[in-house]
Motif scaffolding. Structure first.
Motif, PDB file in Angstrom:
ATOM      1  N   MET A  62     -12.709   3.402   6.567  1.00  0.00           N
ATOM      2  CA  MET A  62     -12.541   4.209   5.363  1.00  0.00           C
ATOM      3  C   MET A  62     -12.849   5.670   5.632  1.00  0.00           C
ATOM      4  SD  MET A  62     -11.489   2.066   3.131  1.00  0.00           S
ATOM      5  CE  MET A  62     -11.665   2.980   1.623  1.00  0.00           C
ATOM      6  N   GLY A  63     -13.566   5.961   6.687  1.00  0.00           N
ATOM      7  CA  GLY A  63     -13.941   7.330   6.985  1.00  0.00           C
ATOM      8  C   GLY A  63     -13.006   8.002   7.961  1.00  0.00           C
ATOM      9  N   HIS A  64     -11.717   7.631   8.021  1.00  0.00           N
ATOM     10  CA  HIS A  64     -10.766   8.214   8.963  1.00  0.00           C
ATOM     11  C   HIS A  64     -10.327   9.593   8.492  1.00  0.00           C
ATOM     12  CE1 HIS A  64     -10.678   4.348  10.846  1.00  0.00           C
ATOM     13  NE2 HIS A  64     -10.144   3.766   9.783  1.00  0.00           N
ATOM     14  N   ASN A 107      -4.651  -0.280  11.615  1.00  0.00           N
ATOM     15  CA  ASN A 107      -5.663  -1.343  11.735  1.00  0.00           C
ATOM     16  C   ASN A 107      -6.404  -1.557  10.421  1.00  0.00           C
ATOM     17  OD1 ASN A 107      -4.978  -1.622  14.437  1.00  0.00           O
ATOM     18  ND2 ASN A 107      -6.582  -0.223  15.137  1.00  0.00           N
ATOM     19  N   GLU A 108      -6.707  -0.460   9.745  1.00  0.00           N
ATOM     20  CA  GLU A 108      -7.368  -0.573   8.446  1.00  0.00           C
ATOM     21  C   GLU A 108      -6.480  -1.282   7.429  1.00  0.00           C
ATOM     22  OE1 GLU A 108     -10.558  -0.216   5.923  1.00  0.00           O
ATOM     23  OE2 GLU A 108     -10.462   0.401   8.036  1.00  0.00           O
ATOM     24  N   LEU A 109      -5.197  -1.008   7.513  1.00  0.00           N
ATOM     25  CA  LEU A 109      -4.261  -1.673   6.603  1.00  0.00           C
ATOM     26  C   LEU A 109      -4.189  -3.169   6.892  1.00  0.00           C
ATOM     27  CD1 LEU A 109      -2.330  -0.887   4.301  1.00  0.00           C
ATOM     28  CD2 LEU A 109      -0.500  -0.807   6.011  1.00  0.00           C
ATOM     29  N   GLU A 110      -4.260  -3.543   8.135  1.00  0.00           N
ATOM     30  CA  GLU A 110      -4.256  -4.962   8.478  1.00  0.00           C
ATOM     31  C   GLU A 110      -5.528  -5.641   7.963  1.00  0.00           C
ATOM     32  OE1 GLU A 110      -2.013  -6.891   9.806  1.00  0.00           O
ATOM     33  OE2 GLU A 110      -0.537  -5.269  10.018  1.00  0.00           O
ATOM     34  N   LYS A 111      -6.639  -4.958   8.065  1.00  0.00           N
ATOM     35  CA  LYS A 111      -7.881  -5.520   7.531  1.00  0.00           C
ATOM     36  C   LYS A 111      -7.799  -5.691   6.019  1.00  0.00           C
ATOM     37  CE  LYS A 111     -10.865  -3.565  11.117  1.00  0.00           C
ATOM     38  NZ  LYS A 111     -12.002  -2.630  11.395  1.00  0.00           N
ATOM     39  N   GLU A 163      -1.504 -10.045  -5.528  1.00  0.00           N
ATOM     40  CA  GLU A 163      -0.239 -10.421  -4.884  1.00  0.00           C
ATOM     41  C   GLU A 163       0.799  -9.314  -5.021  1.00  0.00           C
ATOM     42  OE1 GLU A 163       0.657 -12.797  -3.041  1.00  0.00           O
ATOM     43  OE2 GLU A 163      -0.936 -14.282  -3.215  1.00  0.00           O
ATOM     44  N   LYS A 164       0.821  -8.681  -6.163  1.00  0.00           N
ATOM     45  CA  LYS A 164       1.755  -7.562  -6.370  1.00  0.00           C
ATOM     46  C   LYS A 164       1.438  -6.398  -5.432  1.00  0.00           C
ATOM     47  CE  LYS A 164       3.368  -4.429  -9.994  1.00  0.00           C
ATOM     48  NZ  LYS A 164       3.221  -4.023 -11.430  1.00  0.00           N
ATOM     49  N   PHE A 165       0.156  -6.109  -5.251  1.00  0.00           N
ATOM     50  CA  PHE A 165      -0.215  -5.011  -4.350  1.00  0.00           C
ATOM     51  C   PHE A 165       0.188  -5.326  -2.904  1.00  0.00           C
ATOM     52  CE2 PHE A 165      -3.237  -2.877  -1.552  1.00  0.00           C
ATOM     53  CZ  PHE A 165      -3.138  -1.567  -1.988  1.00  0.00           C
ATOM     54  N   ARG A 166      -0.004  -6.561  -2.486  1.00  0.00           N
ATOM     55  CA  ARG A 166       0.370  -6.934  -1.114  1.00  0.00           C
ATOM     56  C   ARG A 166       1.871  -6.791  -0.878  1.00  0.00           C
ATOM     57  NH1 ARG A 166       0.299 -11.728   0.238  1.00  0.00           N
ATOM     58  NH2 ARG A 166       0.217 -11.343   2.488  1.00  0.00           N
ATOM     59  N   LYS A 167       2.669  -7.187  -1.836  1.00  0.00           N
ATOM     60  CA  LYS A 167       4.116  -7.146  -1.645  1.00  0.00           C
ATOM     61  C   LYS A 167       4.680  -5.745  -1.793  1.00  0.00           C
ATOM     62  CE  LYS A 167       4.927 -11.922  -3.168  1.00  0.00           C
ATOM     63  NZ  LYS A 167       5.580 -12.799  -4.182  1.00  0.00           N
ATOM     64  N   GLN A 168       4.291  -5.024  -2.837  1.00  0.00           N
ATOM     65  CA  GLN A 168       4.900  -3.723  -3.124  1.00  0.00           C
ATOM     66  C   GLN A 168       4.338  -2.581  -2.277  1.00  0.00           C
ATOM     67  OE1 GLN A 168       4.634  -2.977  -7.342  1.00  0.00           O
ATOM     68  NE2 GLN A 168       6.047  -4.630  -7.868  1.00  0.00           N
ATOM     69  N   GLN A 169       3.076  -2.661  -1.929  1.00  0.00           N
ATOM     70  CA  GLN A 169       2.462  -1.557  -1.192  1.00  0.00           C
ATOM     71  C   GLN A 169       2.351  -1.864   0.312  1.00  0.00           C
ATOM     72  OE1 GLN A 169       1.917   1.317  -2.648  1.00  0.00           O
ATOM     73  NE2 GLN A 169       2.562   0.488  -4.630  1.00  0.00           N
ATOM     74  N   ILE A 170       1.684  -2.924   0.647  1.00  0.00           N
ATOM     75  CA  ILE A 170       1.508  -3.244   2.067  1.00  0.00           C
ATOM     76  C   ILE A 170       2.826  -3.676   2.697  1.00  0.00           C
ATOM     77  CG2 ILE A 170       0.308  -4.742   3.708  1.00  0.00           C
ATOM     78  CD1 ILE A 170      -2.038  -4.824   1.813  1.00  0.00           C
ATOM     79  N   GLY A 171       3.637  -4.431   1.965  1.00  0.00           N
ATOM     80  CA  GLY A 171       4.935  -4.858   2.507  1.00  0.00           C
ATOM     81  C   GLY A 171       5.867  -3.676   2.771  1.00  0.00           C
ATOM     82  N   VAL A 172       5.938  -2.718   1.841  1.00  0.00           N
ATOM     83  CA  VAL A 172       6.772  -1.526   2.025  1.00  0.00           C
ATOM     84  C   VAL A 172       6.258  -0.680   3.193  1.00  0.00           C
ATOM     85  CG1 VAL A 172       7.503   0.622   0.941  1.00  0.00           C
ATOM     86  CG2 VAL A 172       7.518  -1.497  -0.376  1.00  0.00           C
ATOM     87  N   THR A 173       4.953  -0.606   3.324  1.00  0.00           N
ATOM     88  CA  THR A 173       4.381   0.161   4.441  1.00  0.00           C
ATOM     89  C   THR A 173       4.776  -0.453   5.786  1.00  0.00           C
ATOM     90  OG1 THR A 173       2.510   0.726   3.014  1.00  0.00           O
ATOM     91  CG2 THR A 173       2.255   1.089   5.386  1.00  0.00           C
ATOM     92  N   LYS A 174       4.779  -1.762   5.864  1.00  0.00           N
ATOM     93  CA  LYS A 174       5.200  -2.406   7.110  1.00  0.00           C
ATOM     94  C   LYS A 174       6.672  -2.137   7.418  1.00  0.00           C
ATOM     95  CE  LYS A 174       1.788  -6.136   7.222  1.00  0.00           C
ATOM     96  NZ  LYS A 174       1.571  -7.608   7.238  1.00  0.00           N
ATOM     97  N   GLN A 202      -0.448   6.695   0.724  1.00  0.00           N
ATOM     98  CA  GLN A 202      -0.427   6.142  -0.633  1.00  0.00           C
ATOM     99  C   GLN A 202      -1.188   4.828  -0.708  1.00  0.00           C
ATOM    100  OE1 GLN A 202       1.311   7.314  -3.626  1.00  0.00           O
ATOM    101  NE2 GLN A 202       1.107   9.192  -2.440  1.00  0.00           N
ATOM    102  N   VAL A 203      -1.004   3.974   0.288  1.00  0.00           N
ATOM    103  CA  VAL A 203      -1.685   2.675   0.277  1.00  0.00           C
ATOM    104  C   VAL A 203      -3.197   2.862   0.367  1.00  0.00           C
ATOM    105  CG1 VAL A 203      -1.969   0.521   1.537  1.00  0.00           C
ATOM    106  CG2 VAL A 203       0.291   1.464   1.209  1.00  0.00           C
TER     107      VAL A 203
END
Length: 760
Positions: A1-3, A27-31, A84-95, A154-155
């Motif tokens: 979080m301190g990046h 890596n932080e996003l994967e965590k 579940e919505k956050f995982r699909k719309q935010q993390i999924g789009v980032t990938k 954004q994520v």
């Protein structure tokens, strides 16, 4: 979080530091993604456990159970669905943005490597097309990089409230199921309110800055110029290709470089690690920067830098022409020198400054480089040589250069000395004596060579001879250590022959005489003591080329001594003369008795059997009385052949003379230019008849011989005789009596027409 935060300008530099920070965010996003999966799993377990407990108590208090079940279902909607919505719309789009970024990155750098390998000698249209294609790929890569950085930012900001708020709402709904948990929520209420306020502030801050970030992203994507953000300390940074020399050749390695102008520190960080080798970051101290000439290398956008840590200049290649100008501006780079360091006429003479320069070079080499392998053969850096010559021959501080105080190596000193000697307005051995020295070296007599060169050396101007003696004495010292430096007398002749001697005009002959220049230098080095001990004695006459040891086998043939050849005019044969319808052929004289005044004498006559067509000609002349078996062998006939028979009027028309006594035809050959003999003069009709009778007698003597015993038959004529039809229709003039030959020719033509003779 301190990046540290990611900047859009970092996308254009794409430095290794930027990639490392980007890797940390990934890596932080994967965590975060893994954490959300665990929260969703644990939330489902809690909800299922509460549902099971409520079903167990449903028989006692049905109303409360129904209310609790509705509250549990509401808790499920508060926790599971938002996560579940956050995982699909935010993390999924980032990938997805990450995959696009990696694809465009690989495509761009692959195109960049190919572009850097383009030869500068290609057509300008091809280079411009390649530049346009690379700019397009670069712009696409930068756009994907900016979009990916925006999305990952954004994520990181949204997860602060989009993940915490559902968890807080779920805990609130679970803790209010019964009285015991409600009392617990009263103690938790101050922390809950503080957390809700912090979440609201975070959301408001995100909403207020999101529009600004979107606007900044659009401006960065639409920017035509490449905006490179430099760090606070670095003056210039970016990717550069560096030429590295290995044992098996030269390679170009990509580095990410930084330059700090304050302390002139140049840092090179390797980007691609090679298998089997470990590359480390190199730190160099910059001395100078010079743009590389276009025609001196096959690469584009190149410039050289000199450093304290490396003895030779480092050749660098920028990624574009604009990028090279930025690097040179940061390093205070200079343009290359297109002219010779020695320009003025005063500097090109053998003046005191030149003598001082040569003496300093000789002293330096004899002090530090006599035993160095390949001294004077190995070539130094052109930039270092130009720098040394410019400093030494500078009019403001001429000869004010201390070789020992600088980092000059032996190669640079020897190359500068040779360059100075080549740059003289007139070679050290002078143009006037060049031809005589070459002639002396061409002599096969070694004593004459030495005496001639000795005499010619003292014809040089005094300063030239003084410089030559100084230089040859040094070369003798160098060659005395040939066992260590491998520089023999012949090697020195090859190096200094063209340096001290050259023709005034560059011709093919001058190029062929280069080896004799080397011989002159070898004589000067080998016989230094005798030549420079003193001038030749005046009592000794000047050297004369020795006579030839063996006389010439043949006298030389020259154009002036060759006797002129006589080429008499051509005389047409009888058939051609008769076809001219009585026209004059020689000086307007009409045709007459051709047998008496024919310009062609009787020549070699061949008696051929009837089966051989056409008949060939024997080599013996008509006047020869030798038997047939004593005659010389036949030689081939010329292509121009005429049939001509001279017999007496009283003989039969079909009486042809052959080798076996049968009918035949005698064939005469038009003689060539070289074998032409003057025509027989004073030949009467009786003499001609007598000559024909002699032919008949000789032919009858060959009747008993077989065909194999005869002389070889020559090749047939290339074309048959002229058709006789035109001659048969032609009647001789009434005032011109027919000769023996003309009457015989008519008979031959008649037989030809009847088929007695067959043309070839």
């Amino acid at each position: 979080m301190g990046h540290p935060p990611l900047e859009f300008s970092d996308c254009y530099s794409d430095s290794p530091d930027f990639r490392e920070r980007l890797k940390c965010y990934e890596n932080e996003l994967e965590k975060t993604n893994k954490f959300l999966k665990d929260v969703i799993k644990d939330g489902n377990n809690v909800i299922n456990a509460i549902k099971g407990k409520l079903v167990f108590y449903s028989s006692q208090t049905s109303v409360l159970t129904r209310l609790s079940l509705l509250q549990v279902q509401n808790a499920c909607d508060l926790l599971i669905k938002p996560l579940e919505k956050f995982r699909k719309q935010q993390i999924g789009v980032t990938k997805e943005r990450r995959k696009k970024f990696e694809k465009e990155s690989e495509k761009y750098y692959s195109q960049l490597d190919k572009h850097m390998n383009l030869s500068s000698k290609k057509k300008e249209t091809q280079l411009q097309e390649a530049d346009g294609l690379l700019d397009k790929e670069r712009q696409t890569f930068y756009e994907s990089s900016v979009e990916y950085v925006y999305q990952i930012q954004q994520v990181q900001d949204r997860k602060k409230f989009d993940v915490v708020e559902p968890v807080l709402a779920f805990l609130q709904s679970i803790l209010t199921l019964n009285n015991l948990t409600v009392e617990m929520t009263q103690d938790f209420l101050p922390y809950k309110q503080e957390l809700q306020l912090s979440l609201q502030n975070t959301r408001n801050h995100f909403e207020s800055t999101r529009e600004e970030m979107e606007e900044l992203m659009k401006r960065m994507k639409g920017s035509a110029q490449i905006c490179i953000r430099h760090s606070q300390q670095a003056t210039m940074e970016g990717y550069i290709y560096v030429q590295e020399k290995w044992a098996l050749g030269v390679t170009w390695v990509k580095y990410y470089c930084k330059y700090f102008k304050d302390n002139k520190l140049f840092i090179m960080m390797p980007v691609e690690q090679k298998t089997g080798t470990r590359q480390t970051t190199a730190q160099l101290t910059l001395k100078s920067c010079v743009r590389r000439k276009t025609d001196s290398t096959d690469k584009r956008f190149c410039f050289d830098i000199e450093t304290n840590e490396r003895c030779s200049p480092v050749l660098l290649q920028a990624i574009s022409e604009v990028n090279r100008k930025q690097w040179m501006e940061a390093m205070d780079g200079k343009e290359p020198i297109y002219h010779s360091p020695i320009q003025k006429q005063a500097e090109m003479d053998l003046n005191d400054i030149g003598f001082k320069f040569v003496r300093k070079c000789i002293n330096f080499v004899e002090t530090k480089g006599l035993t160095q392998e390949g001294v004077y053969r190995t070539v130094g850096s052109n930039i270092q040589v130009q720098k040394l010559l410019n400093a030494f021959f500078d009019p403001k501080c001429a000869a004010d250069v201390d070789f020992n105080s600088t980092d000059m190596d032996i190669k640079t000193i020897t190359s500068a000395l040779k360059f100075y000697l080549r740059s003289l307005s007139e070679p050290l051995m002078t143009y006037s004596l060049h031809g005589e020295l070459i002639l002396a070296a061409k002599s096969e007599n070694l004593d004459y060579r030495l005496v001639a060169v000795h005499s010619l050396v003292y014809k040089l101007p005094e300063r030239n001879r003084e410089m030559l003696e100084l230089l040859i004495k040094h070369l003798v010292s160098v060659c005395s250590h040939s066992s260590e430096n491998l520089m023999t007398v012949s090697n020195m002749g090859v190096i200094f022959g063209p340096t001290l001697m050259r023709a005034e005009e560059e011709t093919v002959a001058a190029m062929l005489d280069i080896k004799f220049q080397n011989i002159v230098m070898e004589i000067l080095i080998e016989d230094y003591c005798k030549i420079f001990k003193g001038p030749p004695e005046e009592t000794i006459p000047p050297p004369i080329p020795p006579p030839r040891v063996t006389p010439r086998r043949r006298q030389p043939i020259t154009i002036s001594k060759r006797p002129p050849r006589l080429y008499p005019g051509l005389q047409p044969p009888v058939f051609e003369r008769r076809e001219q319808n009585g026209a004059t052929h020689n000086d307007g004289e009409p045709e007459g008795d051709t047998s008496l005044t024919s310009p062609f004498p009787h020549q070699r006559t061949k008696l051929a059997p009837p089966s051989v067509s056409p008949p060939s000609i024997p080599l013996s002349s008509p006047t020869s009385r030798k038997p047939a078996h004593l005659r010389p062998a036949l030689r081939p006939l010329d292509s121009d052949v005429r049939l001509e028979v001279r017999i007496q009027d009283g003989q039969k028309s079909d009486a042809m003379v052959t080798t076996n006594g049968e009918s035949g035809v005698t064939v005469n050959r038009t003689q060539s230019f070289q074998g032409r003999r003057p025509p027989l003069r004073g030949t009467t009709g009786k003499q001609a008849t007598h000559m024909v009778k002699l032919f008949i007698r000789e032919a009858q003597g060959l009747k008993g011989q077989s065909f194999s015993e005869k002389s070889s038959i020559c090749r047939p004529p290339s074309r048959p005789p002229d058709p006789p039809s035109r001659l048969l229709n032609k009647t001789p003039n009434e005032d011109t009596p027919a000769s023996y030959s003309s009457q015989a020719e008519l008979r031959v033509c008649k037989n030809y027409k009847l088929g007695s003779l067959s043309p070839n």
